[in-house]
Structure formats: structure tokens, C-alpha cells
Design a protein around this motif. Sequence first.
Motif, PDB file in Angstrom:
ATOM      1  N   TRP A  45       2.905  34.627  24.156  1.00 22.68           N
ATOM      2  CA  TRP A  45       3.453  34.294  24.997  1.00 22.68           C
ATOM      3  C   TRP A  45       5.045  34.942  25.057  1.00 22.68           C
ATOM      4  O   TRP A  45       6.119  34.682  24.122  1.00 22.68           O
ATOM      5  CB  TRP A  45       3.937  32.853  25.726  1.00 22.68           C
ATOM      6  N   CYS A  46       5.101  35.978  25.943  1.00 27.23           N
ATOM      7  CA  CYS A  46       6.485  36.675  24.957  1.00 27.23           C
ATOM      8  C   CYS A  46       7.928  36.740  26.592  1.00 27.23           C
ATOM      9  O   CYS A  46       7.109  36.607  27.937  1.00 27.23           O
ATOM     10  CB  CYS A  46       6.813  38.020  25.523  1.00 27.23           C
ATOM     11  N   SER A  47       8.678  36.494  26.335  1.00 32.05           N
ATOM     12  CA  SER A  47      10.149  36.278  27.399  1.00 32.05           C
ATOM     13  C   SER A  47      11.663  37.007  27.376  1.00 32.05           C
ATOM     14  O   SER A  47      11.657  37.105  25.933  1.00 32.05           O
ATOM     15  CB  SER A  47      10.648  34.748  27.869  1.00 32.05           C
ATOM     16  N   ALA A  48      12.616  37.417  28.357  1.00 36.01           N
ATOM     17  CA  ALA A  48      13.239  38.289  27.943  1.00 36.01           C
ATOM     18  C   ALA A  48      14.195  38.150  29.563  1.00 36.01           C
ATOM     19  O   ALA A  48      13.794  37.902  30.175  1.00 36.01           O
ATOM     20  CB  ALA A  48      12.978  39.557  27.361  1.00 36.01           C
ATOM     21  N   ASP A  49      15.490  38.195  28.816  1.00 34.45           N
ATOM     22  CA  ASP A  49      16.722  37.936  30.193  1.00 34.45           C
ATOM     23  C   ASP A  49      16.405  40.105  31.031  1.00 34.45           C
ATOM     24  O   ASP A  49      17.657  40.446  30.278  1.00 34.45           O
ATOM     25  CB  ASP A  49      17.523  37.701  29.250  1.00 34.45           C
ATOM     26  N   LEU A  50      15.487  39.808  31.889  1.00 36.13           N
ATOM     27  CA  LEU A  50      14.956  40.704  32.759  1.00 36.13           C
ATOM     28  C   LEU A  50      14.946  40.801  33.745  1.00 36.13           C
ATOM     29  O   LEU A  50      14.768  39.878  34.116  1.00 36.13           O
ATOM     30  CB  LEU A  50      13.802  41.663  31.463  1.00 36.13           C
ATOM     31  N   PRO A  51      15.357  41.725  34.831  1.00 36.87           N
ATOM     32  CA  PRO A  51      15.016  41.444  36.005  1.00 36.87           C
ATOM     33  C   PRO A  51      13.655  42.163  36.689  1.00 36.87           C
ATOM     34  O   PRO A  51      13.482  41.848  37.724  1.00 36.87           O
ATOM     35  CB  PRO A  51      15.825  42.769  36.480  1.00 36.87           C
ATOM     36  N   VAL A  52      13.071  42.121  35.700  1.00 34.08           N
ATOM     37  CA  VAL A  52      11.563  42.639  36.248  1.00 34.08           C
ATOM     38  C   VAL A  52      10.523  41.670  35.155  1.00 34.08           C
ATOM     39  O   VAL A  52      11.062  41.679  33.787  1.00 34.08           O
ATOM     40  CB  VAL A  52      11.156  43.952  36.098  1.00 34.08           C
ATOM     41  N   PRO A  53       9.230  41.840  35.884  1.00 34.94           N
ATOM     42  CA  PRO A  53       8.658  41.123  34.722  1.00 34.94           C
ATOM     43  C   PRO A  53       8.506  41.406  33.542  1.00 34.94           C
ATOM     44  O   PRO A  53       8.408  42.602  33.315  1.00 34.94           O
ATOM     45  CB  PRO A  53       7.253  40.675  35.380  1.00 34.94           C
ATOM     46  N   LEU A  54       8.020  40.724  32.321  1.00 32.62           N
ATOM     47  CA  LEU A  54       7.815  41.050  30.864  1.00 32.62           C
ATOM     48  C   LEU A  54       6.551  41.471  30.316  1.00 32.62           C
ATOM     49  O   LEU A  54       5.754  40.263  30.671  1.00 32.62           O
ATOM     50  CB  LEU A  54       8.353  40.349  30.065  1.00 32.62           C
ATOM     51  N   ALA A  55       4.990  41.811  31.332  1.00 31.86           N
ATOM     52  CA  ALA A  55       4.022  42.085  31.139  1.00 31.86           C
ATOM     53  C   ALA A  55       3.741  42.973  29.440  1.00 31.86           C
ATOM     54  O   ALA A  55       4.381  43.783  29.249  1.00 31.86           O
ATOM     55  CB  ALA A  55       3.454  42.664  32.009  1.00 31.86           C
ATOM     56  N   MET A  56       2.578  42.133  28.566  1.00 35.61           N
ATOM     57  CA  MET A  56       2.555  42.966  27.647  1.00 35.61           C
ATOM     58  C   MET A  56       0.845  43.251  27.699  1.00 35.61           C
ATOM     59  O   MET A  56       0.331  41.749  27.638  1.00 35.61           O
ATOM     60  CB  MET A  56       3.048  42.179  26.410  1.00 35.61           C
ATOM     61  N   THR A  57       0.588  44.605  27.250  1.00 36.78           N
ATOM     62  CA  THR A  57      -0.951  44.274  26.851  1.00 36.78           C
ATOM     63  C   THR A  57      -1.578  44.696  25.558  1.00 36.78           C
ATOM     64  O   THR A  57      -0.269  44.869  24.248  1.00 36.78           O
ATOM     65  CB  THR A  57      -1.475  45.851  26.751  1.00 36.78           C
ATOM     66  N   TRP A  58      -2.214  43.677  25.333  1.00 37.62           N
ATOM     67  CA  TRP A  58      -2.181  42.894  23.517  1.00 37.62           C
ATOM     68  C   TRP A  58      -4.176  43.048  23.768  1.00 37.62           C
ATOM     69  O   TRP A  58      -4.490  42.852  24.172  1.00 37.62           O
ATOM     70  CB  TRP A  58      -1.599  41.508  23.864  1.00 37.62           C
ATOM     71  N   THR A  59      -4.127  43.656  22.318  1.00 35.55           N
ATOM     72  CA  THR A  59      -5.683  42.971  21.510  1.00 35.55           C
ATOM     73  C   THR A  59      -5.340  42.297  20.309  1.00 35.55           C
ATOM     74  O   THR A  59      -4.552  41.331  19.966  1.00 35.55           O
ATOM     75  CB  THR A  59      -6.276  45.286  22.042  1.00 35.55           C
ATOM     76  N   PRO A  60      -6.851  42.066  20.255  1.00 36.44           N
ATOM     77  CA  PRO A  60      -6.911  41.402  18.693  1.00 36.44           C
ATOM     78  C   PRO A  60      -6.694  41.845  17.692  1.00 36.44           C
ATOM     79  O   PRO A  60      -6.032  41.856  16.116  1.00 36.44           O
ATOM     80  CB  PRO A  60      -8.159  40.625  18.982  1.00 36.44           C
ATOM     81  N   GLN A  61      -6.075  43.195  17.988  1.00 36.66           N
ATOM     82  CA  GLN A  61      -5.515  44.208  16.887  1.00 36.66           C
ATOM     83  C   GLN A  61      -3.840  44.549  16.866  1.00 36.66           C
ATOM     84  O   GLN A  61      -3.937  45.154  16.127  1.00 36.66           O
ATOM     85  CB  GLN A  61      -6.202  45.379  16.636  1.00 36.66           C
ATOM     86  N   SER A  62      -3.186  44.065  18.399  1.00 37.05           N
ATOM     87  CA  SER A  62      -1.719  43.961  18.283  1.00 37.05           C
ATOM     88  C   SER A  62      -0.605  43.577  17.123  1.00 37.05           C
ATOM     89  O   SER A  62      -1.374  42.313  16.425  1.00 37.05           O
ATOM     90  CB  SER A  62      -1.631  43.518  19.754  1.00 37.05           C
ATOM     91  N   SER A  63      -0.143  43.461  17.852  1.00 37.76           N
ATOM     92  CA  SER A  63       0.946  42.796  15.836  1.00 37.76           C
ATOM     93  C   SER A  63       2.841  42.565  16.566  1.00 37.76           C
ATOM     94  O   SER A  63       2.569  43.058  17.695  1.00 37.76           O
ATOM     95  CB  SER A  63       0.905  43.229  14.920  1.00 37.76           C
ATOM     96  N   LEU A  64       2.952  42.005  16.004  1.00 43.40           N
ATOM     97  CA  LEU A  64       4.553  41.920  16.867  1.00 43.40           C
ATOM     98  C   LEU A  64       5.821  43.371  16.949  1.00 43.40           C
ATOM     99  O   LEU A  64       6.174  43.571  18.050  1.00 43.40           O
ATOM    100  CB  LEU A  64       5.574  40.856  15.266  1.00 43.40           C
ATOM    101  N   GLY A  65       4.235  44.400  15.930  1.00 43.50           N
ATOM    102  CA  GLY A  65       4.935  45.364  15.962  1.00 43.50           C
ATOM    103  C   GLY A  65       4.804  46.190  17.641  1.00 43.50           C
ATOM    104  O   GLY A  65       5.707  46.856  18.308  1.00 43.50           O
ATOM    105  N   HIS A  66       3.579  45.769  17.746  1.00 42.31           N
ATOM    106  CA  HIS A  66       3.466  46.037  19.227  1.00 42.31           C
ATOM    107  C   HIS A  66       4.161  45.749  20.732  1.00 42.31           C
ATOM    108  O   HIS A  66       4.614  46.501  21.047  1.00 42.31           O
ATOM    109  CB  HIS A  66       2.155  46.186  19.317  1.00 42.31           C
TER     110      HIS A  66
END
Length: 331
Positions: free
Chosen positions: A127-148
Motif C-alpha cells: 500500500w503506497c501513499s504520498a502528498d500528491l494532488p492525484v491518486p497514487l496508482a502503482m502497477t505490481w507483480t510478484p516480481q516487482s520490488s521497492l525499486g519499481h
Amino acid sequence: MESLLVKESPLLLPLNKEKTVYDGFITVQERDFRIRILLPPDHQLKLAKKRSMFQEVALKCRPECRSIPPPQYYSQLIIEMEDLGWDKLVSIDTEFRTLRLRAEDSSGRQHVVTVKLKPKHPVEAPWCSADLPVPLAMTWTPQSSLGHVHTQFLLLLESLAEFWAVLDEIDEKTWVLEPEKPSRADTMRRIAIANNVSIKVEVDTRHPKMLPECCLLGAEHGRSCFVSFRNPDCSILQNLRDVLEIEFPSPATHEKSSFSAECGICYAYRLESAIPDQVCNDPRCGQPFHQACLYEWLRGLPSSRQSFNIVFGECPYCSKPITVKMSTQKP
């Protein structure tokens, strides 16, 4: 064996001479649990087995502890942080679940994204959040990482660079009345024009240089208008200067206290998050009020009247006609 058992758990007491039956309390994960232990006659119950049994009892008593990640979780987290760079880590909680990562956009603005990892990371998306005026939508797969996560966050920051540049110019070159301390998620600015006169501008995150909807606030308050910009290549602030034919007061020319007039009813500048935005129309008076305060004042006057969502009454200072919209007030 008995001495080791008592040393490990001093609140356990033997109940027979043979010291094969113990009753008392054990401490696991900073909590005490009642337990009874029956040792075999040879006293060969392994202490490690006891510890395992204690932990099992504790986990049954504390369901929230069942989601403790396996050792592979921590190994994976270290690998990902080494790949990303430890300089990107702002903080991490004691459970190693919530991380705050820093990022810098091309204009040198500093940003932080909060990442809450799931117990089955990286199989489960964080789950990700930040101080942004738009939604923070992240694409994720089991091979993803913090770098992604960090890379996608940077791409989103760059897409908002022009939007923030517009607001940065307004913040730097004008007196912003609202919000008092703008965040990167705020899209509105209320800019001081003169004493008791201001303009509210809403900037579009997708098209920050397009003409915004503006609302003039002052003696003749609440007038919404669409500003027709003369030069689409200029910033919002420059076009506002050209259209209104004024120079906005700025930190270089005025003190902010010149625009911080107190409400004529509650005698405060801020009422929770609101500032006075209703002004008596008589130029000889020009007293500002919070809309909520003026609404309560007019509602209590026997001579006031209502038409649809407008309340009509008299100014508390000069007794000239004044109105307030009901729809903007708290019940």
C-alpha cells in the motif's frame, strides 16, 4: 533442568517434590501467560521445546502475531534496499513493515512516498501513499520490488512538474491567504489583491496553464468568473496580472498582516481553517466576517429574511444591507 526452567521463567513454581509439575506464568512478547507444565519422570524435556511451546501459546492468545513474516521476508527487504540505495530510505518502523522513501524530481523538489509492505511481500502488492494532488496508482507483480515503486513514483512526479511550477510561482510572488501552509496535494490558492479583497484560483493538475475558474472575494464577494488569458504561453500569475491590470502584493512589497483582518463578529482571523471571506458592501464600512459568523448573526436577527438559500439582514457595524449564502454554512 529444574534450575534452567526456573531461570528462564522465574514465575513458574513446582507443585510437587519431584519437580515434575510446574504452574505459573511465562513472559512471551512482553506479555504474561498462565501455563502448567508436566515433565516426564526423566526430566528430559528440552528447553528449546518449551520455548517453542510458549511461543505457540502466545500466538494463539495474540492472533495479530500470526502474521509475523518469515525470515525470507527480511532477506528480500535487505536485497531490495541495497538495489534501491540506502540513501533513499527516510525511515522504517520497528516491525519493518512501513518504509518512507525519498525522491527528488528534476526541479529539485523533495518528495516522500510511504510504503506499507504486506506479510507475503513481494507476492502481495504494498500500500503506497504520498502528498500528491492525484491518486497514487502503482502497477505490481510478484516480481516487482521497492525499486519499481520508486521508479513509478518518480515518473508521476515528473508528470506533475509543470503543475507545481505554476503554484510555486504563486507561492513565491504573492501573499497566499489560503491554504495557510500549502502542501503538494493542494490545487487551490486564495491570493490577496488588497485589504479584504482576494481571488481564489483552482489549478488543473492535467492542464496547469489552461484558464482556471476563479472566484473574486471582497465587497462584492463570491463572483465566479472564467479568466480569459491573453497569452497562453505565459503563466497563470502573469495572465492574472494582465487581465486584472494589477500588481499583486508580494512579500517584497507588503506585510502579510496588512491582509489579515479579523472577523468583526468573533474578533479572530481564523475560525478553524476558515478566514474572513465576507465583506460589507458599503465601502465606508468594508468590515470582513467569517461566513459562518455572519450566518449565525443574521439568523438571530428578528428583521432578517430568507429567500431560497440566501439570508438577508443588516451589517452588525453599519446596519447596511448584507447577505450570506446558507448553503456554505455548517448546520
